[in-house]
Scaffold this motif. Structure first.
Motif, PDB file in Angstrom:
ATOM      1  N   ALA A  46       0.837  -1.210   0.000  1.00 13.98           N
ATOM      2  CA  ALA A  46       0.000   0.000   0.000  1.00 13.98           C
ATOM      3  C   ALA A  46       0.871   1.259   0.000  1.00 13.98           C
ATOM      4  CB  ALA A  46      -0.917  -0.025   1.225  1.00 13.98           C
ATOM      5  N   MET A  47       1.921   1.274   0.814  1.00 11.18           N
ATOM      6  CA  MET A  47       2.790   2.450   0.872  1.00 11.18           C
ATOM      7  C   MET A  47       3.473   2.694  -0.466  1.00 11.18           C
ATOM      8  SD  MET A  47       4.544   2.424   4.648  1.00 11.18           S
ATOM      9  CE  MET A  47       5.038   0.708   4.659  1.00 11.18           C
ATOM     10  N   ASP A  48       3.936   1.610  -1.087  1.00  7.95           N
ATOM     11  CA  ASP A  48       4.640   1.758  -2.359  1.00  7.95           C
ATOM     12  C   ASP A  48       3.706   2.257  -3.459  1.00  7.95           C
ATOM     13  OD1 ASP A  48       7.197   1.157  -3.876  1.00  7.95           O
ATOM     14  OD2 ASP A  48       5.722   0.038  -5.056  1.00  7.95           O
ATOM     15  N   ARG A  49       2.477   1.764  -3.463  1.00  3.22           N
ATOM     16  CA  ARG A  49       1.524   2.185  -4.497  1.00  3.22           C
ATOM     17  C   ARG A  49       1.004   3.593  -4.263  1.00  3.22           C
ATOM     18  NH1 ARG A  49       2.444   0.577  -8.794  1.00  3.22           N
ATOM     19  NH2 ARG A  49       4.430   0.748  -7.750  1.00  3.22           N
ATOM     20  N   LEU A  50       0.798   3.968  -2.998  1.00  7.54           N
ATOM     21  CA  LEU A  50       0.262   5.292  -2.695  1.00  7.54           C
ATOM     22  C   LEU A  50       1.317   6.373  -2.888  1.00  7.54           C
ATOM     23  CD1 LEU A  50      -1.821   4.448   0.500  1.00  7.54           C
ATOM     24  CD2 LEU A  50      -2.718   5.134  -1.728  1.00  7.54           C
ATOM     25  N   GLY A  51       2.521   6.120  -2.315  1.00  8.83           N
ATOM     26  CA  GLY A  51       3.601   7.089  -2.430  1.00  8.83           C
ATOM     27  C   GLY A  51       3.293   8.405  -1.720  1.00  8.83           C
ATOM     28  N   GLY A  52       4.255   9.332  -1.778  1.00 14.08           N
ATOM     29  CA  GLY A  52       4.062  10.675  -1.252  1.00 14.08           C
ATOM     30  C   GLY A  52       3.892  10.748   0.259  1.00 14.08           C
ATOM     31  N   ARG A  53       3.196  11.784   0.702  1.00 14.70           N
ATOM     32  CA  ARG A  53       3.056  12.038   2.139  1.00 14.70           C
ATOM     33  C   ARG A  53       2.246  10.950   2.839  1.00 14.70           C
ATOM     34  NH1 ARG A  53       1.697  18.542   2.331  1.00 14.70           N
ATOM     35  NH2 ARG A  53       3.721  19.260   1.522  1.00 14.70           N
ATOM     36  N   LEU A  54       1.239  10.422   2.126  1.00 19.77           N
ATOM     37  CA  LEU A  54       0.416   9.387   2.747  1.00 19.77           C
ATOM     38  C   LEU A  54       1.247   8.144   3.051  1.00 19.77           C
ATOM     39  CD1 LEU A  54      -2.350   8.611   3.707  1.00 19.77           C
ATOM     40  CD2 LEU A  54      -2.927   7.851   1.387  1.00 19.77           C
ATOM     41  N   ALA A  55       2.127   7.778   2.135  1.00 17.11           N
ATOM     42  CA  ALA A  55       3.007   6.623   2.370  1.00 17.11           C
ATOM     43  C   ALA A  55       3.936   6.886   3.546  1.00 17.11           C
ATOM     44  CB  ALA A  55       3.814   6.325   1.111  1.00 17.11           C
ATOM     45  N   ARG A  56       4.477   8.105   3.624  1.00 17.36           N
ATOM     46  CA  ARG A  56       5.362   8.434   4.743  1.00 17.36           C
ATOM     47  C   ARG A  56       4.606   8.423   6.069  1.00 17.36           C
ATOM     48  NH1 ARG A  56       7.504  12.028   0.826  1.00 17.36           N
ATOM     49  NH2 ARG A  56       6.256  13.774   1.573  1.00 17.36           N
ATOM     50  N   ALA A  57       3.354   8.860   6.027  1.00 25.76           N
ATOM     51  CA  ALA A  57       2.546   8.851   7.254  1.00 25.76           C
ATOM     52  C   ALA A  57       2.263   7.413   7.702  1.00 25.76           C
ATOM     53  CB  ALA A  57       1.238   9.604   7.015  1.00 25.76           C
ATOM     54  N   ILE A  58       1.933   6.535   6.749  1.00 25.66           N
ATOM     55  CA  ILE A  58       1.674   5.130   7.095  1.00 25.66           C
ATOM     56  C   ILE A  58       2.947   4.484   7.638  1.00 25.66           C
ATOM     57  CG2 ILE A  58       1.042   2.873   6.165  1.00 25.66           C
ATOM     58  CD1 ILE A  58      -0.700   4.312   4.114  1.00 25.66           C
ATOM     59  N   TYR A  59       4.076   4.779   7.009  1.00 23.85           N
ATOM     60  CA  TYR A  59       5.347   4.199   7.474  1.00 23.85           C
ATOM     61  C   TYR A  59       5.663   4.645   8.900  1.00 23.85           C
ATOM     62  CZ  TYR A  59      10.241   2.803   7.422  1.00 23.85           C
ATOM     63  OH  TYR A  59      11.443   2.217   7.720  1.00 23.85           O
ATOM     64  N   ALA A  60       5.473   5.941   9.156  1.00 22.58           N
ATOM     65  CA  ALA A  60       5.735   6.447  10.507  1.00 22.58           C
ATOM     66  C   ALA A  60       4.802   5.782  11.523  1.00 22.58           C
ATOM     67  CB  ALA A  60       5.554   7.960  10.532  1.00 22.58           C
ATOM     68  N   PHE A  61       3.528   5.624  11.145  1.00 18.92           N
ATOM     69  CA  PHE A  61       2.561   4.989  12.045  1.00 18.92           C
ATOM     70  C   PHE A  61       2.939   3.522  12.299  1.00 18.92           C
ATOM     71  CE2 PHE A  61      -1.392   2.610  12.733  1.00 18.92           C
ATOM     72  CZ  PHE A  61      -1.883   3.283  13.849  1.00 18.92           C
ATOM     73  N   ALA A  62       3.434   2.848  11.250  1.00 23.53           N
ATOM     74  CA  ALA A  62       3.762   1.420  11.376  1.00 23.53           C
ATOM     75  C   ALA A  62       4.985   1.170  12.250  1.00 23.53           C
ATOM     76  CB  ALA A  62       3.970   0.809   9.987  1.00 23.53           C
ATOM     77  N   VAL A  63       5.967   2.065  12.200  1.00 18.74           N
ATOM     78  CA  VAL A  63       7.215   1.806  12.927  1.00 18.74           C
ATOM     79  C   VAL A  63       7.274   2.510  14.273  1.00 18.74           C
ATOM     80  CG1 VAL A  63       8.456   1.471  10.766  1.00 18.74           C
ATOM     81  CG2 VAL A  63       8.518   3.719  11.880  1.00 18.74           C
ATOM     82  N   ILE A  64       6.283   3.324  14.602  1.00 15.21           N
ATOM     83  CA  ILE A  64       6.364   4.106  15.834  1.00 15.21           C
ATOM     84  C   ILE A  64       6.453   3.239  17.108  1.00 15.21           C
ATOM     85  CG2 ILE A  64       3.888   4.420  16.304  1.00 15.21           C
ATOM     86  CD1 ILE A  64       4.567   7.375  16.873  1.00 15.21           C
ATOM     87  N   PRO A  65       5.836   2.026  17.151  1.00 19.00           N
ATOM     88  CA  PRO A  65       6.012   1.219  18.377  1.00 19.00           C
ATOM     89  C   PRO A  65       7.472   0.863  18.672  1.00 19.00           C
ATOM     90  CG  PRO A  65       4.167   0.395  17.097  1.00 19.00           C
ATOM     91  CD  PRO A  65       4.868   1.396  16.237  1.00 19.00           C
ATOM     92  N   SER A  66       8.320   0.875  17.632  1.00 22.40           N
ATOM     93  CA  SER A  66       9.721   0.500  17.853  1.00 22.40           C
ATOM     94  C   SER A  66      10.517   1.594  18.560  1.00 22.40           C
ATOM     95  CB  SER A  66      10.390   0.155  16.520  1.00 22.40           C
ATOM     96  OG  SER A  66      10.437   1.294  15.675  1.00 22.40           O
ATOM     97  N   VAL A  67      10.004   2.837  18.561  1.00 22.77           N
ATOM     98  CA  VAL A  67      10.734   3.933  19.207  1.00 22.77           C
ATOM     99  C   VAL A  67      10.092   4.356  20.528  1.00 22.77           C
ATOM    100  CG1 VAL A  67      11.645   4.803  17.035  1.00 22.77           C
ATOM    101  CG2 VAL A  67       9.468   5.680  17.875  1.00 22.77           C
TER     102      VAL A  67
END
Length: 263
Positions: free
Chosen positions: A93-114
């Protein structure tokens, strides 16, 4: 810097020595536990004055330890089975959407690790209590998946971004459905990344202790949690025997995976 390394034997010797010191600093504490696990003493002692397998027999003969081991292995397998497909779909989904929405999803997905583990565990405790999942296998699994998802996303996202989507478009133009195209074309090319993500998710669940302390109980108590409880109540070399077996299991899994990566 690299020129100095290639031209000077002294520089190479210093770098190798520094690397050896760092490696020793990281590995020696783990290796010291191994002889302690074979100690014949009732207490943790190094070096052991006598050797025995009594603590391994104590571990394998204990119904409580075996139940916790079984729970940890089941949870680790389920965590990998749930988190990797979810992370894979999120990466697509992130790769297909791209742009800010992809970056927002990525940040949301990895935030538990920090987020500090103790804060995450406290939050999960109240959420699972509200959902009446506290102490259940499903509740503990949810907590482990929250931790494993960022690891799987970090491993899989670069591989998904490198994939040539023109291949799927070609398969679709020849009549293949989306599911068939992904399973038949995309997955075979990403098998190593998927196995890597599954391995990392499995190990992250296997080693997780903080969340388990908060949300697991009774028959769903994991081995790391039981080890912490045992250390609080009584210290004996059974803990060293379990740590040795645990380390051996992790090393074996990593070596098997490394062997599969060889061309």
């Amino acid at each position: 810097m690299l020129d100095v390394y290639h031209e000077s034997s002294l520089a190479r010797a210093l770098l190798w020595s520094f690397g050896a010191l760092v490696l020793a600093f990281l590995i020696l504490p783990t290796l010291i536990v191994v002889p302690i696990s074979f100690s014949g003493s009732d207490m943790l002692e190094f070096p052991p004055r006598s050797f025995s397998l009594r603590w391994y027999a104590s571990f394998f003969g204990s119904a409580d330890w075996m139940a916790a081991l079984r729970t940890s292995l089941i949870l680790a397998g389920l965590t990998a089975a749930v988190s990797v497909p979810a992370a894979f779909l999120a990466c697509i989904a992130m790769d297909r959407l791209g742009g800010r929405l992809a970056r927002a999803i990525y940040a949301f997905a990895v935030i538990p690790s920090v987020i500090p583990g103790i804060l995450l565990a406290i939050g999960l405790f109240f959420v699972l209590a509200k959902l009446r999942l506290l102490g259940t296998l499903g509740g503990v699994l949810l907590g482990h998946v929250v931790l494993a998802m960022p690891v799987a996303v970090i491993v899989l996202y670069p591989a998904v971004r490198r994939f040539d989507w023109v291949q799927l478009q070609a398969a679709r133009s020849l009549g293949a459905g989306w599911g068939g195209a992904i399973v038949g074309i995309m997955l075979p090319q990403m098998v190593l990344s998927l196995v890597s993500a599954a391995l990392m998710a499995f190990l992250s669940s296997l080693d997780e202790a903080v969340i388990s302390i908060f949300v697991s109980s009774g028959a769903n108590t994991t081995l790391p949690k039981l080890m912490f409880i045992s250390l609080r109540d009584q210290i004996d070399p059974t803990i060293a025997a379990i740590s040795t077996l645990w380390t051996g299991l992790v090393v074996a899994v990593v070596l098997v995976f490394a062997a599969r990566q060889k061309p």
